[in-house]
Design a protein around this motif. Sequence first.
Motif, PDB file in Angstrom:
ATOM      1  N   THR A   4       0.804  -1.327  -0.197  1.00  0.00           N
ATOM      2  CA  THR A   4       0.151   0.122   0.152  1.00  0.00           C
ATOM      3  C   THR A   4       0.851   1.481  -0.017  1.00  0.00           C
ATOM      4  O   THR A   4       0.142   2.167  -0.427  1.00  0.00           O
ATOM      5  CB  THR A   4      -1.097  -0.005   1.143  1.00  0.00           C
ATOM      6  N   ASP A   5       2.021   1.300   0.401  1.00  0.00           N
ATOM      7  CA  ASP A   5       2.821   2.270   0.532  1.00  0.00           C
ATOM      8  C   ASP A   5       3.333   2.732  -0.918  1.00  0.00           C
ATOM      9  O   ASP A   5       3.066   3.712  -1.269  1.00  0.00           O
ATOM     10  CB  ASP A   5       4.331   2.138   1.405  1.00  0.00           C
ATOM     11  N   ARG A   6       3.563   1.755  -1.754  1.00  0.00           N
ATOM     12  CA  ARG A   6       3.714   2.025  -3.287  1.00  0.00           C
ATOM     13  C   ARG A   6       2.862   2.567  -3.986  1.00  0.00           C
ATOM     14  O   ARG A   6       2.958   3.343  -4.685  1.00  0.00           O
ATOM     15  CB  ARG A   6       4.371   0.978  -3.651  1.00  0.00           C
ATOM     16  N   LEU A   7       1.539   1.896  -3.716  1.00  0.00           N
ATOM     17  CA  LEU A   7       0.121   2.366  -4.201  1.00  0.00           C
ATOM     18  C   LEU A   7      -0.021   3.814  -3.741  1.00  0.00           C
ATOM     19  O   LEU A   7      -0.455   4.358  -4.698  1.00  0.00           O
ATOM     20  CB  LEU A   7      -0.928   1.327  -4.086  1.00  0.00           C
ATOM     21  N   ARG A  43       4.987  -4.637  -6.212  1.00  0.00           N
ATOM     22  CA  ARG A  43       6.168  -4.241  -5.371  1.00  0.00           C
ATOM     23  C   ARG A  43       7.425  -3.977  -6.551  1.00  0.00           C
ATOM     24  O   ARG A  43       8.134  -3.000  -5.933  1.00  0.00           O
ATOM     25  CB  ARG A  43       6.472  -5.560  -4.802  1.00  0.00           C
ATOM     26  N   GLU A  44       7.495  -4.333  -7.516  1.00  0.00           N
ATOM     27  CA  GLU A  44       8.578  -4.044  -8.308  1.00  0.00           C
ATOM     28  C   GLU A  44       8.299  -3.090  -9.519  1.00  0.00           C
ATOM     29  O   GLU A  44       9.149  -2.435  -9.620  1.00  0.00           O
ATOM     30  CB  GLU A  44       9.276  -5.243  -8.972  1.00  0.00           C
ATOM     31  N   HIS A  45       7.100  -3.078  -9.798  1.00  0.00           N
ATOM     32  CA  HIS A  45       6.859  -1.871 -10.940  1.00  0.00           C
ATOM     33  C   HIS A  45       5.513  -1.403 -11.011  1.00  0.00           C
ATOM     34  O   HIS A  45       4.689  -1.281 -11.676  1.00  0.00           O
ATOM     35  CB  HIS A  45       6.548  -2.948 -12.348  1.00  0.00           C
ATOM     36  N   VAL A  46       5.561  -0.822  -9.827  1.00  0.00           N
ATOM     37  CA  VAL A  46       4.230   0.049  -9.619  1.00  0.00           C
ATOM     38  C   VAL A  46       3.922   1.097 -10.456  1.00  0.00           C
ATOM     39  O   VAL A  46       2.978   1.623 -10.781  1.00  0.00           O
ATOM     40  CB  VAL A  46       4.101   0.382  -7.886  1.00  0.00           C
ATOM     41  N   ASP A  47       4.921   1.543 -11.095  1.00  0.00           N
ATOM     42  CA  ASP A  47       4.854   2.724 -11.996  1.00  0.00           C
ATOM     43  C   ASP A  47       4.386   2.323 -13.365  1.00  0.00           C
ATOM     44  O   ASP A  47       3.777   3.182 -14.235  1.00  0.00           O
ATOM     45  CB  ASP A  47       6.327   3.319 -12.466  1.00  0.00           C
TER      46      ASP A  47
END
Length: 464
Positions: free
Chosen positions: A232-235, A400-404
């Motif tokens: 959720t932090d990355r999102l 996790r690895e490619h949220v972009d």
Amino acid sequence: MRVQIPKEAFCPAYFPLLREEDCRYLVLYGGAGSGKSMFAVQRLLVRLMERPMCNLLVARAVAATHRDSTYALFRQVIRRWGLESLFRCTQGELRITCRNGNGIIFKGMDDSEKLKSVTFPQGELTDVWVEEASELSEAQFNQLDLRLRGQGAKKQITLTFNPISTSHWLKARFFERDEPRALVKKTTYRDNPFLDEAYVRTLEGYRESDPYYYQVYCLGEWGVLGRSVFHTDRLAARLGELRGPLYRGDFLFRETAGGIEPGSIQLARYGGGFVSVYEEPREGDEYVIGGDTAGEGSDFFVGQVLSVRTGRQVCTLRGKMDEDLYARQMFCLGQWYNRALLAVEANYSAYPLRELARLGYPNQYVRRRDEGGAAGWKLGFLTTSATRPVILAGLVEVVREHVDWLEDRDTIEELMSFVRSSRGRMEAAGGAHDDCVMALAIGYYVRGRRDVKGEESGFCAVER
């Protein structure tokens, strides 16, 4: 009696609402430290002093919480403004009475029978303040709403809360539906000039240490505070970076007895369309589309378009529609993206799959299926107890690895409200949707296995 309280006593963001009387529901929400509860108390005290026959019920989920929260806050403001001579506070029964006869009582929804006996020395109930409204069920709120009736003075309900869960009834009622009687105001700690610097530094510290908590708790964005499956932090950080689609629209096409003519397909642009385009198709690029139908407990048909080359989410289709319309829009979507491999879930209905085949779509996903000892092929992706954890595990890695790679707000909000239940099952939080999540998981799974070819001409089989 008209009171003279200095304008400087109020948070500037709220001051224009001080004497707002035209709305039925005044919805004050946002992040921690925004001052919404303080303003609710200030405003309601002014109303009690200025309006004749004005009486207030303050409601919380649990009655015992009033003494150290709402009741204490009213007493604090009364003292700060030097109004002790105008108000009598009765601590034993948690009641406050104004010298003009107007009154405040404090009740909890844990003993809703007591609401039926709410009376005032003069006049009727004209105002309700629901503090921490997110703690109430919609049925409990409806109880309060029904209590506020009569032909006399205008009635008003003030709601204050932090928007924690995307699946909460408050979001559906006041943010997703058109409620013309509601006035909604969002604020955060940044709008509150009365906060001390130490508290502001504490809140700002979460920006780096826990971006998701900062987004939801400090900035008042809808989310889920719990055991989320995804990072959720990355999102949350990605949510703040989104620029929105290039455009939206629906596909127009010409259909004959032989199916849809690929050359007739056009994307008609308009703001309310089902299709959101983030990147137009590139000549020579390959695409896959994961699809989720509106099955049990779900409301939306979804298609997620992914670039095989880059992994990016380049387009989404999401809407409430009939199965035949979904099949036709998916047909056009796949053709538009260079005859993309369509992998539509087969769990609840085979109709969209059969319709895509009837219309002549050339590149559907198929799976191997053994029936009666003979191997065969079946259209569509089947989500089972064996395949579900696999595709979701793959999606966890992508986030996790490619949220972009993710571009769509609806998709990210669903990912943030996708949790592990008390039974250990990965699923949407109560009342939330998982259509975008499952379609995306299918899409990324198929993207990684699309080169396993089937035996039937014109189809790809990727599941053995």
